[in-house]
Scaffold this active site. Structure first.
Site, short mmCIF file in Angstrom:
data_model
loop_
_atom_site.label_atom_id
_atom_site.label_comp_id
_atom_site.label_asym_id
_atom_site.label_seq_id
_atom_site.Cartn_x
_atom_site.Cartn_y
_atom_site.Cartn_z
N LYS A 107 -12.31 7.94 -1.46
CA LYS A 107 -11.50 6.83 -0.97
C LYS A 107 -11.81 5.54 -1.74
O LYS A 107 -12.97 5.19 -1.93
CB LYS A 107 -11.76 6.63 0.52
CG LYS A 107 -10.88 5.57 1.17
CD LYS A 107 -11.15 5.48 2.67
CE LYS A 107 -10.22 4.47 3.33
NZ LYS A 107 -10.44 4.39 4.80
N HIS A 139 -4.30 -4.34 0.30
CA HIS A 139 -4.05 -4.93 1.62
C HIS A 139 -4.54 -6.38 1.65
O HIS A 139 -5.49 -6.71 2.35
CB HIS A 139 -4.78 -4.14 2.71
CG HIS A 139 -4.10 -2.86 3.10
ND1 HIS A 139 -2.95 -2.85 3.86
CD2 HIS A 139 -4.41 -1.57 2.83
CE1 HIS A 139 -2.59 -1.59 4.07
NE2 HIS A 139 -3.44 -0.80 3.44
N GLU A 187 -3.46 -8.77 3.21
CA GLU A 187 -3.32 -9.35 4.55
C GLU A 187 -4.48 -9.02 5.48
O GLU A 187 -4.60 -9.61 6.57
CB GLU A 187 -2.00 -8.87 5.19
CG GLU A 187 -2.03 -7.45 5.74
CD GLU A 187 -1.94 -6.35 4.69
OE1 GLU A 187 -2.03 -5.17 5.06
OE2 GLU A 187 -1.76 -6.68 3.49
N SER A 212 -7.81 0.06 0.58
CA SER A 212 -8.28 1.10 1.49
C SER A 212 -7.29 2.26 1.42
O SER A 212 -6.30 2.31 2.14
CB SER A 212 -8.35 0.55 2.93
OG SER A 212 -8.75 1.57 3.83
N CYS A 250 0.83 -1.21 0.00
CA CYS A 250 0.00 0.00 0.00
C CYS A 250 0.87 1.26 0.00
O CYS A 250 1.56 1.52 -0.96
CB CYS A 250 -1.00 -0.04 1.16
SG CYS A 250 -2.41 1.09 0.90
N ARG A 298 -14.99 3.32 12.46
CA ARG A 298 -14.13 4.39 12.99
C ARG A 298 -14.41 5.72 12.30
O ARG A 298 -14.59 6.76 12.95
CB ARG A 298 -12.66 4.00 12.79
CG ARG A 298 -11.64 5.05 13.22
CD ARG A 298 -10.31 4.78 12.54
NE ARG A 298 -10.40 4.94 11.09
CZ ARG A 298 -9.47 4.49 10.23
NH1 ARG A 298 -8.43 3.82 10.68
NH2 ARG A 298 -9.62 4.71 8.93
#
Length: 302
Positions: A163, A235, A237, A192, A142, A249
């Protein structure tokens, strides 16, 4: 694969409960085998989550891996307790005279500022320079990938209109490349991020081989120097709930955040997210460890 970590690392118990073979220092010391030495520069804010995700991703080959976590000395982490960092992390000064089989440079929550504005940018550049002669293969994830594209090839990132957030479909460009051995023609992976490295500039860079990409998310996998440098713009992982936690969040902060794409069933945040990318994530990390680290690294790192 047996993952060797410090005995008291909190992620160790979680991984053992998932039936992942985790070996502490005491047992590893009694095995007549040289484990692969993998260094992880963890720039993510909640470092314990990333520790768990990456250790899980590295746990799917018969190879023994000795993992060392590193953080930057020029940045004070606000989301990870100092005692955790002092106990389980090293800094570059601690390891600069050592050699490693593999290095992972993670993402970082600094996408909306320039690379030069990041307070640890000079330190990350020093680490990437050091890796040229002290690491067999480096995996950039990333922001770590964007940082590598910028430092090595001068390709800068650009701000996205909104985003890029969710689970996106990707296509393999060349199935003969060992990095994607065992992949399906199409596969899913999480993204992300607020920025991107323009795909046309990556394709135009003669030093890079584009291995997999997405119509919606752009280049996903690229490599250079026969795999000495590997770049992952997403990402893979991430675990099942990582995007959910990021969504909650940001909602709680009052930010204008969309529901992650292709993630919740019926786009309903109250429903359990589908885990649709784990097998290819495991494959990616296993292929990296096998074909670009284990098969190429010298037995005697010295």
């Amino acid at each position: 694969m047996p993952i060797k970590v410090q005995s008291e690392l909190p992620a160790k118990e979680i991984l053992e409960n998932e039936n992942i073979f985790v070996m502490d220092e005491n047992r590893a010391a009694h095995q007549d085998i040289r484990p692969l030495k993998v260094l992880i520069l963890n720039n993510m804010p909640v470092k314990q989550d990333t520790e768990l995700q990456l250790l899980r991703a590295l746990s799917n080959t018969p190879l023994q891996v000795d993992v060392t976590f590193m953080n930057t000395k020029t940045h004070v982490s606000l989301n990870t307790p100092a005692n955790h960092l002092n106990k389980f992390y090293v800094t570059f000064d601690d390891i600069k005279d050592q050699k490693f089989d593999g290095l992972i440079i993670t993402g970082a929550p600094v996408e909306d500022i320039t690379f030069e504005e990041v307070d640890y940018w000079d330190e990350v550049c020093k680490i990437m320079d050091w890796a040229e002669t002290n690491v067999t293969s480096t995996l950039h994830i990333c922001w770590g990938a964007q940082a590598g594209f910028y430092k090595y090839y001068g390709i800068n990132k650009s701000l996205l209109p909104q985003k890029l957030f969710g689970i996106y479909k990707h296509k393999v460009n060349n199935r003969k490349i060992p990095l994607v051995r065992g992949f399906d023609d199409e596969f899913l992976a999480p993204h992300s991020r607020h920025t991107e490295t323009p795909s046309d500039e990556l394709h135009a860079c003669e030093d890079l081989t584009i291995v997999a990409e997405s119509e919606d998310a752009g280049v996903f996998l690229a490599m250079a120097e026969n795999g000495k440098k590997i770049f992952v713009t997403g990402h893979p992982e991430y675990d099942r709930y990582t995007l959910r936690n990021e969504y909650v969040r940001d909602k709680n902060k009052g930010l204008d955040i969309q529901v992650p794409y292709n993630y919740f069933p019926d786009d309903d945040p109250e429903k359990k997210p589908l885990l649709s990318w784990r097998s290819h994530s495991n494959n990616l990390y296993s292929n990296w460890l096998n074909y670009y680290v284990y098969q190429l690294t010298p037995y005697d790192l010295g």
